[in-house]
Design a protein around this motif. Sequence first.
Motif, mmCIF file in Angstrom:
data_model
loop_
_atom_site.group_PDB
_atom_site.id
_atom_site.type_symbol
_atom_site.label_atom_id
_atom_site.label_comp_id
_atom_site.label_asym_id
_atom_site.label_seq_id
_atom_site.Cartn_x
_atom_site.Cartn_y
_atom_site.Cartn_z
ATOM 1 N N ALA A 193 20.162 4.577 69.701
ATOM 2 C CA ALA A 193 20.898 5.831 69.877
ATOM 3 C C ALA A 193 20.817 6.590 68.562
ATOM 4 O O ALA A 193 21.118 6.028 67.498
ATOM 5 C CB ALA A 193 22.352 5.550 70.242
ATOM 6 N N VAL A 194 20.402 7.856 68.599
ATOM 7 C CA VAL A 194 20.098 8.603 67.383
ATOM 8 C C VAL A 194 20.955 9.855 67.282
ATOM 9 O O VAL A 194 21.073 10.621 68.241
ATOM 10 C CB VAL A 194 18.601 8.994 67.331
ATOM 11 N N ASP A 195 21.535 10.045 66.101
ATOM 12 C CA ASP A 195 22.228 11.289 65.761
ATOM 13 C C ASP A 195 21.418 11.971 64.666
ATOM 14 O O ASP A 195 20.654 11.312 63.948
ATOM 15 C CB ASP A 195 23.645 10.981 65.278
ATOM 16 N N ARG A 196 21.575 13.297 64.524
ATOM 17 C CA ARG A 196 20.777 14.034 63.553
ATOM 18 C C ARG A 196 21.644 14.957 62.716
ATOM 19 O O ARG A 196 22.684 15.448 63.166
ATOM 20 C CB ARG A 196 19.698 14.857 64.262
ATOM 21 N N ALA A 197 21.191 15.202 61.483
ATOM 22 C CA ALA A 197 21.835 16.170 60.589
ATOM 23 C C ALA A 197 20.738 16.838 59.775
ATOM 24 O O ALA A 197 19.710 16.219 59.459
ATOM 25 C CB ALA A 197 22.844 15.490 59.676
ATOM 26 N N ALA A 198 20.955 18.104 59.418
ATOM 27 C CA ALA A 198 19.929 18.870 58.708
ATOM 28 C C ALA A 198 20.208 19.016 57.217
ATOM 29 O O ALA A 198 19.362 19.517 56.480
ATOM 30 C CB ALA A 198 19.791 20.257 59.328
#
Length: 278
Positions: free
Chosen positions: A24-29
């Motif tokens: 399960a992947v979360d992202r931030a920039a």
Amino acid sequence: MLVVDDDPTVAEVVAGYLGRAGFAVDRAADGPGALARAAARRPDLVVLDLMLPGMDGLEVCRALRDEGPVPVIMLTARGDEEDRILGLEVGADDYVTKPFSPRELVLRVVSVLRRARTLTAASSASAPGGAGHRAGITLDPLARRAARYGRELALTVREFDLLAFLLRHPGVAFTREELMREVWGWDFGDLSTVTVHVRRLRGKVEDDPAAPRLIRTVWGVGYRFDAPDEAGDDGRTVGQGGGRAEARAEERAEGQGGGQTDGRAEGQGGERGPERDA
């Protein structure tokens, strides 16, 4: 998993490959976004770009480490070895240089997670026999916490794994190739990764990191953990007496040896690199 990269294409590719691998992947920039997401839901691992706008990856890594142990794999477009070493020194457990193979990155992620779980299980099984308590060092493998003489040690995931492995094998000399294989689970890689982690670990467990008494350099081989008798005089080992002169000899020993693994032991040729600083 938390993927932090300001390049949306890179972030999408990395997240896609990790997602297909079952994570399960979360992202931030950016850095603040990464810290906010990590605070809301602590990730099992962070894939972190070094070059972020405003708050760079090194600052983010430090901030993550301040909140507790979490595996970090650093992504860097820089080819300079100093930048890679700096990433390891602030707490990253591994690094991948851009351009990189997404499949290789997934393998690195799996390796980091597997080693953390394997070391936890192994330490838990061996701790009652004394492997979790030597030289004033105690390990809690389930909580993944370590202390020396009651003072908690702020260890990264890989530093904990390395310490746990050495504690289980006191008096045994290991080459950097062997440590990379046993602790990192790699059969190849940059040996300076091991050297940097040894140096950082010494800084946290040694009374005098400049003259290490626990994690010793074995000339022409690698490293050995010397566990002094708990009832000994001052914790020093047999054959001590060289002080800082001995430490300088150890530094010279570490300054010899290859950069990539090639089956050779330390001290058998190769380039001089950051190993001199360990």
